[in-house]
Design a protein around this motif. Sequence first.
Motif, PDB file in Angstrom:
ATOM      1  N   VAL A   1       0.762  -1.355   0.033  1.00 34.02           N
ATOM      2  CA  VAL A   1       0.544  -0.137  -0.189  1.00 34.02           C
ATOM      3  C   VAL A   1       0.656   1.431  -0.394  1.00 34.02           C
ATOM      4  N   ASN A   2       1.785   1.081   0.587  1.00 37.64           N
ATOM      5  CA  ASN A   2       3.029   2.272   0.733  1.00 37.64           C
ATOM      6  C   ASN A   2       3.833   2.334  -0.899  1.00 37.64           C
ATOM      7  N   ALA A   3       4.162   1.533  -1.165  1.00 31.09           N
ATOM      8  CA  ALA A   3       4.648   1.741  -2.340  1.00 31.09           C
ATOM      9  C   ALA A   3       3.523   1.882  -3.536  1.00 31.09           C
ATOM     10  N   ALA A   4       2.663   1.288  -3.271  1.00 31.88           N
ATOM     11  CA  ALA A   4       1.573   1.510  -4.479  1.00 31.88           C
ATOM     12  C   ALA A   4       0.933   3.389  -4.817  1.00 31.88           C
ATOM     13  N   LEU A   5       0.393   3.823  -3.310  1.00 35.52           N
ATOM     14  CA  LEU A   5       0.159   4.862  -2.518  1.00 35.52           C
ATOM     15  C   LEU A   5       0.550   5.929  -1.816  1.00 35.52           C
ATOM     16  N   SER A   6       0.368   6.639  -1.921  1.00 36.56           N
ATOM     17  CA  SER A   6       0.768   7.580  -0.811  1.00 36.56           C
ATOM     18  C   SER A   6      -0.174   8.319   0.429  1.00 36.56           C
ATOM     19  N   VAL A   7      -0.519   7.232   1.389  1.00 34.83           N
ATOM     20  CA  VAL A   7      -1.586   7.514   2.081  1.00 34.83           C
ATOM     21  C   VAL A   7      -0.684   8.291   3.048  1.00 34.83           C
ATOM     22  N   PRO A   8      -1.709   9.515   3.457  1.00 31.73           N
ATOM     23  CA  PRO A   8      -1.333  10.342   4.568  1.00 31.73           C
ATOM     24  C   PRO A   8      -0.463   9.179   6.403  1.00 31.73           C
ATOM     25  N   LEU A   9       0.240  10.521   6.791  1.00 34.29           N
ATOM     26  CA  LEU A   9       0.659   9.250   7.937  1.00 34.29           C
ATOM     27  C   LEU A   9      -0.637   9.434   9.093  1.00 34.29           C
ATOM     28  N   ALA A  10      -1.419  10.326   9.682  1.00 35.99           N
ATOM     29  CA  ALA A  10      -2.266   9.934   9.673  1.00 35.99           C
ATOM     30  C   ALA A  10      -3.386   8.823   9.509  1.00 35.99           C
ATOM     31  N   ILE A  11      -3.985   8.541   8.605  1.00 39.46           N
ATOM     32  CA  ILE A  11      -4.436   7.974   8.389  1.00 39.46           C
ATOM     33  C   ILE A  11      -3.662   6.570   8.318  1.00 39.46           C
ATOM     34  N   GLN A  12      -3.197   6.351   8.305  1.00 41.35           N
ATOM     35  CA  GLN A  12      -2.020   4.680   8.660  1.00 41.35           C
ATOM     36  C   GLN A  12      -2.340   4.455  10.483  1.00 41.35           C
ATOM     37  N   ALA A  13      -2.376   5.247  10.584  1.00 34.11           N
ATOM     38  CA  ALA A  13      -2.101   5.316  12.015  1.00 34.11           C
ATOM     39  C   ALA A  13      -3.352   4.834  12.389  1.00 34.11           C
ATOM     40  N   VAL A  14      -4.009   4.636  12.176  1.00 34.50           N
ATOM     41  CA  VAL A  14      -5.623   4.697  12.876  1.00 34.50           C
ATOM     42  C   VAL A  14      -6.011   3.260  11.964  1.00 34.50           C
ATOM     43  N   LEU A  15      -5.519   3.938  10.365  1.00 37.12           N
ATOM     44  CA  LEU A  15      -5.727   1.913   9.334  1.00 37.12           C
ATOM     45  C   LEU A  15      -5.338   1.322   9.472  1.00 37.12           C
ATOM     46  N   TRP A  16      -3.802   1.161  10.595  1.00 32.90           N
ATOM     47  CA  TRP A  16      -3.254  -0.934  10.278  1.00 32.90           C
ATOM     48  C   TRP A  16      -3.548  -1.033  11.872  1.00 32.90           C
ATOM     49  N   PRO A  17      -3.595  -0.413  12.263  1.00 35.06           N
ATOM     50  CA  PRO A  17      -3.909  -0.747  14.076  1.00 35.06           C
ATOM     51  C   PRO A  17      -5.235  -1.351  14.102  1.00 35.06           C
ATOM     52  N   GLY A  18      -6.554  -0.624  13.474  1.00 31.56           N
ATOM     53  CA  GLY A  18      -7.704  -0.747  13.105  1.00 31.56           C
ATOM     54  C   GLY A  18      -7.959  -2.339  12.319  1.00 31.56           C
ATOM     55  N   LEU A  19      -7.350  -2.300  11.573  1.00 23.49           N
ATOM     56  CA  LEU A  19      -7.431  -3.892  10.778  1.00 23.49           C
ATOM     57  C   LEU A  19      -6.679  -5.257  11.292  1.00 23.49           C
ATOM     58  N   ALA A  20      -5.677  -4.330  12.183  1.00 26.84           N
ATOM     59  CA  ALA A  20      -4.799  -5.339  13.244  1.00 26.84           C
ATOM     60  C   ALA A  20      -6.019  -6.206  13.907  1.00 26.84           C
ATOM     61  N   ILE A  21      -7.031  -5.160  14.976  1.00 24.97           N
ATOM     62  CA  ILE A  21      -7.663  -5.868  16.118  1.00 24.97           C
ATOM     63  C   ILE A  21      -9.149  -6.263  15.381  1.00 24.97           C
ATOM     64  N   LEU A  22      -9.708  -5.539  14.167  1.00 31.38           N
ATOM     65  CA  LEU A  22      -9.884  -6.844  13.551  1.00 31.38           C
ATOM     66  C   LEU A  22     -10.710  -7.987  12.573  1.00 31.38           C
ATOM     67  N   LEU A  23      -8.545  -8.139  12.103  1.00 31.00           N
ATOM     68  CA  LEU A  23      -8.541  -9.028  11.939  1.00 31.00           C
ATOM     69  C   LEU A  23      -7.975 -10.011  12.990  1.00 31.00           C
ATOM     70  N   ALA A  24      -7.609 -10.181  14.320  1.00 35.78           N
ATOM     71  CA  ALA A  24      -7.682 -11.040  15.396  1.00 35.78           C
ATOM     72  C   ALA A  24      -8.215 -11.396  15.989  1.00 35.78           C
ATOM     73  N   VAL A  25      -9.546 -10.455  15.699  1.00 36.67           N
ATOM     74  CA  VAL A  25     -10.540 -10.459  16.650  1.00 36.67           C
ATOM     75  C   VAL A  25     -11.254 -11.811  15.510  1.00 36.67           C
ATOM     76  N   ALA A  26     -11.172 -11.408  14.523  1.00 38.43           N
ATOM     77  CA  ALA A  26     -11.837 -12.739  13.463  1.00 38.43           C
ATOM     78  C   ALA A  26     -11.377 -13.415  13.519  1.00 38.43           C
ATOM     79  N   MET A  27     -10.244 -13.448  13.824  1.00 41.89           N
ATOM     80  CA  MET A  27      -9.395 -14.999  13.573  1.00 41.89           C
ATOM     81  C   MET A  27      -9.358 -15.655  14.903  1.00 41.89           C
ATOM     82  N   ILE A  28      -9.801 -15.235  16.444  1.00 43.58           N
ATOM     83  CA  ILE A  28      -8.773 -15.285  17.310  1.00 43.58           C
ATOM     84  C   ILE A  28      -9.973 -17.106  17.417  1.00 43.58           C
ATOM     85  N   GLN A  29     -10.880 -17.010  17.641  1.00 44.74           N
ATOM     86  CA  GLN A  29     -11.594 -18.210  17.501  1.00 44.74           C
ATOM     87  C   GLN A  29     -11.603 -19.415  16.481  1.00 44.74           C
ATOM     88  N   PRO A  30     -11.731 -19.086  14.914  1.00 38.44           N
ATOM     89  CA  PRO A  30     -11.272 -20.514  14.726  1.00 38.44           C
ATOM     90  C   PRO A  30      -9.768 -21.444  14.623  1.00 38.44           C
TER      91      PRO A  30
END
Length: 127
Positions: free
Chosen positions: A80-109
């Motif tokens: 994503v950083n190589a293809a797009l120029s996403v502002p750092l403030a958006i990335q600071a919210v995007l990646w931890p949020g995505l990590a939390i969502l994926l972790a919650v979705a993956m832990i029970q299975p």
Amino acid sequence: MNGPPSSDDAPRPFGPALSLALRGRCPACGEGRMFTGFLKPSPACGHCGQAWNLARADDFPAYIVILLLGHILVPLMIEVNAALSVPLAIQAVLWPGLAILLAVAMIQPVKGAVIAFIWSRRMDGFA
């Protein structure tokens, strides 16, 4: 001695058990539910009676989820950083949020898969 194996000696292949456990189903029969809560294994399967409160997955499912998240998110962040120029403030919210969502979705299975592995290998009280 050469008769059919008893139910205690019946083979427990991991592949089908894994497939059922990833969906939250009892690896022994495929009918009952494996969890009563989000991460709490049911005391026993409502269909076949297999006890699931013997399982001690401990922290292993969390370690697997962390390993998988690292292998999913780090390459994604690099691309994503190589293809797009996403502002750092958006990335600071995007990646931890995505990590939390994926972790919650993956832990029970993943916990179900670990318990299915323990059950299929007759470890930790699943004789």
